[in-house]
Write an enzyme that holds these catalytic residues in place. Structure first.
Site, short mmCIF file in Angstrom:
data_model
loop_
_atom_site.label_atom_id
_atom_site.label_comp_id
_atom_site.label_asym_id
_atom_site.label_seq_id
_atom_site.Cartn_x
_atom_site.Cartn_y
_atom_site.Cartn_z
CG ASN A 103 -1.78 -1.05 1.38
OD1 ASN A 103 -2.40 -1.39 0.38
ND2 ASN A 103 -1.89 -1.66 2.54
CG ASP A 127 -0.03 -7.82 6.02
OD1 ASP A 127 0.49 -8.89 6.37
OD2 ASP A 127 0.20 -6.74 6.59
N GLY A 170 -0.36 -9.55 9.84
CA GLY A 170 -1.58 -8.89 9.35
C GLY A 170 -1.72 -7.59 10.10
CD GLN A 273 2.50 -15.48 9.65
OE1 GLN A 273 1.30 -15.38 9.53
NE2 GLN A 273 3.17 -14.80 10.56
#
Ligand code: F6P
Length: 345
Positions: A103, A127, A170, A273
């Protein structure tokens, strides 16, 4: 012959190298050269580059991380740094840039576009919260890793009759916690979207215990989750002004242990992750995004991020996607609710 630039901005994720490879190989097929900027936009500012030949990328499709390095640097907020970027671009005769980022990196790319650079973005982040695209590079692999972690933690929780709290990444939204929570068969999923009531968390655990007759309970918590009316933040400020999340899993585990007396453990799966080889699906997505972006950039298009829309690739203007967060798909939330795993809010 055109020179195009490429960089990986923000945090890393599995699939970045597959995207770099795809850009270099497809550029070659269009007779263009690719210059790699090191460590995100900071490589543009500080003129740190590497030429990317076919031989540099041939064998990297399965490698995690980024051969170019990553950083969240944004040089376009300062006139001096912007000018340095423009000098580098001129020096290497860069026709246009491919920015692989999340983003805020799309926000940086948009600022660069406003300074006159030709840019095409490729969305990545574990995410999966980049606005305007159904899916980002890295998400599929991260869901796979988090699901495997849940599967493994489940068997040890079962053997010891324990509550196991698993904290996934996240930052702002629960894509990862909800997807891995459903796939891993969690009893309870707690996401960053809403503030959770600690009383509801305790009640949910007691209800699961009463309904199932078992003490082993699997709870998945997204790292950005927060308690209602709680001043204690699970964030650490960083020198660059950003915040680092962490600690909510431990706090949820402590709450459950204190209030229910159940033997409780926590596991923060964290950067596992983000590391290691990308899944085939991520390799494919990265390859598709890379070819699409390169062909369009070399043909003269720019000012957009490549996006997946129901399986088709489309152009999303950088202006539309910059710095925005994509919320979790309501259909996914509906599934979690139907499985009675999302009831602490
Ligand atoms: O944006 C992806 C992400 O994985 C977030 O979920 C997490 O908060 C952040 O990166 C952590 O990044 P780092 O430890 O590199 O600052």
């Amino acid at each position: 012959m055109k020179n195009i630039g490429i960089l990986t901005a923000g945090g890393d994720c599995p699939g970045l190298n597959a995207a770099i490879r795809s850009v270099v190989l497809s550029a070659k097929s269009m007779n263009a050269e690719v210059v790699g900027f090191l460590d995100g936009f900071s490589g543009v500012k500080n003129n740190r580059t590497t030429n990317l030949a076919t031989s540099d990328v041939e064998w990297i499709i399965d490698r995690g991380g980024s051969i170019l390095g990553c950083s969240g640097s944004n040089p376009f907020n300062s006139l001096e740094d912007s000018n340095k970027c423009m000098q580098t671009i001129k020096k290497h005769n860069i026709y246009g840039l491919i920015v692989i980022g999340g983003n805020s990196s799309m926000g940086t790319a948009y600022l660069g576009q406003q300074k006159g650079l030709k840019i095409i973005g490729i969305p990545k982040t574990i995410d999966n919260d980049v606005y305007g695209t159904d899916v980002t590079i890295g998400f599929d692999t991260a869901v796979q890793i988090a699901t495997e972690a849940i599967d493994r933690l489940k068997t040890t929780a079962q053997s010891h009759d324990r509550v196991m709290v698993i904290e996934t990444m996240g930052r702002d939204v629960g894509w990862l916690s909800v997807a891995a929570g459903i796939a891993g068969g969690a009893d309870l999923i707690i996401t960053p979207e809403k503030l959770m009531d600690p009383r509801n968390v305790v009640q949910a655990v007691i209800k699961i215990h009463e309904n199932s007759g078992r003490n082993y309970i699997i709870i998945v918590v997204g790292e950005g989750a927060k308690f209602l009316n709680d001043s204690k933040q699970t964030e650490i400020s960083r020198p660059d002004g950003a915040t680092r999340l962490g600690g909510i899993g431990t706090r949820v585990a402590e709450l459950i242990a204190d209030q229910t007396g159940f033997d409780t453990r926590v596991s923060v799966i964290g950067h596992l992750q983000r590391g290691g080889p990308p899944s085939p699906r991520d390799r494919l997505l990265a390859s598709r995004f890379g070819v699409y972006a390169t062909k369009r950039l070399i043909s003269g298009e720019s000012g957009f991020m490549v996006a997946d829309n129901g399986g088709n690739l489309i152009n999303q203007p950088l202006e539309t996607v910059a710095n925005k967060v994509k919320k979790v798909d309501p259909q996914l939330l509906k599934i979690a609710r139907s499985l009675e795993t999302l009831d602490v809010y």
